[in-house]
Scaffold this active site. Structure first.
Site, PDB file in Angstrom:
ATOM      1  CD  GLU A 172     -14.916 -50.482   1.207  1.00 41.48           C
ATOM      2  OE1 GLU A 172     -15.839 -50.396   2.046  1.00 41.48           O
ATOM      3  OE2 GLU A 172     -14.355 -51.548   0.919  1.00 41.48           O
TER       4      GLU A 172
ATOM      5  CG  PHE B 298     -11.229 -42.938  -2.531  1.00 47.23           C
ATOM      6  CD1 PHE B 298     -12.384 -43.129  -1.798  1.00 47.23           C
ATOM      7  CD2 PHE B 298     -11.247 -43.261  -3.872  1.00 47.23           C
ATOM      8  CE1 PHE B 298     -13.529 -43.633  -2.379  1.00 47.23           C
ATOM      9  CE2 PHE B 298     -12.380 -43.766  -4.472  1.00 47.23           C
ATOM     10  CZ  PHE B 298     -13.524 -43.952  -3.727  1.00 47.23           C
TER      11      PHE B 298
ATOM     12  CE  LYS C   3      -2.404 -43.259   2.756  1.00 47.60           C
ATOM     13  NZ  LYS C   3      -1.352 -42.695   1.886  1.00 47.60           N
TER      14      LYS C   3
ATOM     15  CG  ASP D 158      -7.468 -37.385  -8.950  1.00 49.38           C
ATOM     16  OD1 ASP D 158      -7.089 -37.894 -10.023  1.00 49.38           O
ATOM     17  OD2 ASP D 158      -7.966 -38.045  -8.025  1.00 49.38           O
TER      18      ASP D 158
ATOM     19  CG  LEU E 297     -23.170 -46.263  -3.784  1.00 51.76           C
ATOM     20  CD1 LEU E 297     -23.623 -44.846  -3.490  1.00 51.76           C
ATOM     21  CD2 LEU E 297     -24.150 -46.957  -4.723  1.00 51.76           C
ATOM     22  N   GLY E 298     -18.743 -47.404  -4.626  1.00 44.78           N
ATOM     23  CA  GLY E 298     -17.425 -47.179  -5.211  1.00 44.78           C
ATOM     24  C   GLY E 298     -16.333 -47.620  -4.270  1.00 44.78           C
ATOM     25  CD  GLN E 299     -13.050 -51.913  -2.788  1.00 42.62           C
ATOM     26  OE1 GLN E 299     -13.782 -52.584  -3.512  1.00 42.62           O
ATOM     27  NE2 GLN E 299     -12.317 -52.436  -1.821  1.00 42.62           N
ATOM     28  N   GLY E 300     -11.755 -47.595  -4.107  1.00 36.94           N
ATOM     29  CA  GLY E 300     -10.488 -47.238  -4.728  1.00 36.94           C
ATOM     30  C   GLY E 300      -9.420 -47.066  -3.679  1.00 36.94           C
TER      31      GLY E 300
END
Length: 707
Positions: free
Chosen positions: A344, A342, A359, A456, A337-340
């Protein structure tokens, strides 16, 4: 006159029987001092074990002498009884001596052929402390059994745990009993419940994200060090979907050793703790935790039992990994659904998602924030029925579960986020007002009640649910992603997360407030953007605590302007993305890359050009009302920057102004102002764009997005 009292190693308190033992306040010890404590504890434990064995042998010998006297008396009457009693006495002596020798970690007499391979690896672990465990830290001979102090020291975790099961002493990973196979014992005891031994913690900070597949198919991991692989094989479950994956080949042992050393060093600086089912003793000054608190918890929760620390207890169910971690299908990357930066996000089911962080510090911060928000929101406002049990409180998304082993947190699933939402219509302006009012209330709650700054605020971190029958209508919105969040300065050294999974306490890092690490470059508030341009090493200007909330609401105003441009531009969403938004993000990537490479001057240069795009956004949406914003920003750049940077700023501003023309939005702005909800959002954006210098942060946050 200085005090003669000195701090001592907490693990070596073998000679005292004081009830309610509490460690004295300690200064932060160095790694060398803590390792010295470990060596002293190991020596003291070995000496105590030998003394206990000698005492047991002496008792058995005395009993043997007494029995011999009885035998001599009975020998005159019945000769056969001598043989019987003598045989029983010898068996008793052998049993007790064998148990005492076993408790002293000398197990040669119970070794089997299948245990020889584990013996070599156990020799290294025998140097770790094994101390008798009672709630009062009694002597080795007291109590009804032994506690084994187990040191879990891998590439990503270092903790000490007590295992206890009657007359069982824990050595390394398994529980050994007299004459039993260590491989048959695969469960430990903590908190009165059986817990399966877990595979080693894999650090995603230095390895790519794992691919796991449902049904017991082996996952793919990078090659770890030899000790980590050995522990993985020893603690693996033979059947089921939770088999430990085999490592990839191709990484050198030297690189792996370097990574392990760096990771363990950083972990050593964080915490060093001892725990059992009665108490969790940490290296944090004056802090001991009660593991019985986990029995009544199902989600991370703040327990304000101490005025010195904000303790968030993080429970974990015994079958969490099998129900959550191994149930995620990562076989197809299209499911992601998302990745960045931070990590997945993967779907778990229709209502939940799993976030795999890169992390462990981010996972710790996420669950601490979740417990803080959940507890503080419980007494503020009752949840809507549709959000009960979902982990959404006051417009803030919280984690409902956590696994440090796989670095996983569980969250509620939303339809999309505000950045990827592509259905914007003026007819649904009332739902947009409700969404931004919810976000503003969440920011105010986070700053005023929780005393934490998000740092953020971006459209990517605003999750939304839409009406399936009308995709343009936003049903609910929630703020997420606390990876950059920092507590207020008065919370420094007080924020701690306590984990049931490892029996450890982890401290939340103190606030640093470096502006280059706060906010996305394209949505950073204009006063902070200016400070960063002038000084890349600048920190947040903490002249008053109200500045935090004003800064957060100013960033929310930038997000509102981003959405209004999509809503009001008559050219359509595709033109906005390829033109207006492309200019806004044109130099954001360069700023992030320069920050990662340590080129702070290049980062400030990129932020200067981003400031031009932000100014163009305001001028386009506000028209003549944005003239003051443009003139003030131009004067600032000409006064503070060099001539070459001024020319670059003017050149990029001219490029942006040619694309962001007020004529493209003028008619839709008139339609927007004809509605009460549209007028509210437009005035809210005007007020946030008026925050253009540091002194404006001292304003009243109640004037921004008023209720």
């Amino acid at each position: 006159m200085s005090s003669a009292l000195r701090s001592r190693a907490r693990s070596a308190s073998l000679g005292t029987t004081t009830e309610g033992w509490d460690p004295p306040p300690l200064r932060r010890p160095s790694r060398a001092r803590r390792r010295q404590w470990m060596r002293e504890a190991a020596q003291a434990a070995a000496q105590a074990a030998v003394q206990a064995a000698q005492a047991a042998a002496a008792q058995v010998a005395q009993a043997h002498v007494d029995e011999d006297e009885v035998v001599d008396l009975m020998a005159d009457e019945a000769g056969g009884g001598v043989t019987t009693l003598t045989t029983l006495s010898s068996v008793s002596t052998t049993t007790v001596l064998g148990h005492a020798t076993f408790s002293a970690c000398v197990r040669n007499d119970v070794m089997r052929d299948g245990e020889k391979e584990d013996a070599a690896s156990d020799k290294e672990n025998l140097r770790r402390p094994v101390v008798p465990s009672t709630s009062s830290r009694g002597s080795a001979a007291s109590g009804d059994g032994y506690h084994g102090l187990r040191c879990r020291e891998t590439s990503a975790m270092w903790s000490f745990e007590y295992d206890r099961d009657g007359d069982v002493t824990s050595v390394r990973r398994a529980l050994f009993t007299g004459g039993s196979d260590p491989s048959d014992s695969v469960s430990g005891v903590r908190g009165g419940r059986k817990r399966p031994l877990r595979p080693p913690l894999v650090s995603l900070a230095r390895t790519p994200l794992c691919r796991r597949r449902v049904g017991g198919v082996d996952a793919v991991l990078e090659e770890n060090d030899v000790e980590l692989r050995a522990e993985s094989q020893d603690s693996a479950v033979a059947s089921g979907p939770g088999r430990v994956p085999q490592p990839l080949s191709g990484s050198s042992g030297e690189e792996s050793a370097t990574a392990v050393e760096a990771d363990s060093t950083s972990h050593d600086d964080v915490h060093c703790t001892c725990s059992n089912d009665q108490i969790i003793t940490t290296s944090i000054r004056g802090l001991t935790c009660d593991p019985r608190m986990f029995l009544r918890l199902t989600h991370p929760e703040l327990c304000e039992l101490s005025i010195s620390y904000l303790l968030v207890y993080v429970p974990k169910e015994d079958d969490f990994c099998h129900k959550i971690c191994y149930a995620v299908d990562m076989s197809d990357e299209s499911y992601r659904l998302g990745q960045g930066s931070f990590g997945e996000v993967w779907p778990l089911d229709r209502y939940r998602v799993v976030k795999v962080a890169r992390k462990h510090s981010e996972t710790v911060l996420t669950v601490w924030m979740s417990g803080l928000i959940r507890t503080r929101a419980a007494g503020e406002q009752q949840q809507p029925p549709s959000l009960v049990g979902t982990g959404v409180h006051r417009g803030l998304l919280t984690a409902t579960g956590c696994c440090l082993l796989h670095n996983v947190t569980v969250h509620r699933r939303f339809h999309t986020d505000m950045f990827h939402h592509d259905q914007w219509k003026l007819a649904c302006i009332d739902s947009y007002r409700r969404a931004f009012c919810t976000l503003a209330d969440a920011i105010k709650f986070l700053n005023h009640q929780c005393r934490v700054c998000h740092f953020d605020i971006t459209p990517m971190n605003v999750l939304i649910d839409v009406n399936p029958h009308n995709p343009s209508e936003i049903v609910r919105a929630a703020l997420c992603d606390y990876s950059l969040s920092e507590p207020y300065p008065d919370y420094n050294e007080r924020c701690v997360a306590v984990f049931q999974e490892t029996g450890t306490a982890r401290r939340i890092p103190n606030c640093s407030h470096r502006l280059r690490e706060c906010y996305h470059p394209a949505f950073r508030p204009m006063p902070l953007q200016k400070l960063l341009i002038c000084d890349p090493h600048a920190r947040f200007p903490v002249a008053g605590l109200r500045r935090y909330c004003m800064s957060e609401l100013s960033a929310l105003g930038n997000v509102l302007g981003f959405c209004l441009m999509r809503l009001l531009d008559r050219r359509g969403l595709d033109e906005v993305r390829m033109g207006t938004e492309a200019l806004l993000f044109k130099h954001a990537g360069a700023a992030c890359r320069a920050l990662e490479n340590g080129k702070l001057t290049h980062c400030s240069d990129a932020c200067l050009l981003i400031l031009a795009a932000q100014m163009s956004y305001g001028a386009c949406l506000l028209g003549e009302h944005g003239a003051a914003l443009v003139s003030h920003t131009l004067r600032f750049v000409e006064a503070k920057m060099s001539s070459c940077r001024v020319r670059a700023f003017r050149r990029f501003y001219h490029e942006c102004s040619q694309t962001m023309l007020h004529e493209y939005v003028r008619k839709n702005v008139e339609r927007l102002l004809a509605t009460s909800d549209g007028l509210y959002l437009y005035n809210a954006f005007r007020r946030t764009t008026s925050i253009i210098c540091e002194e404006d942060l001292d304003g009243d946050c109640r004037q921004l997005f008023p209720e």
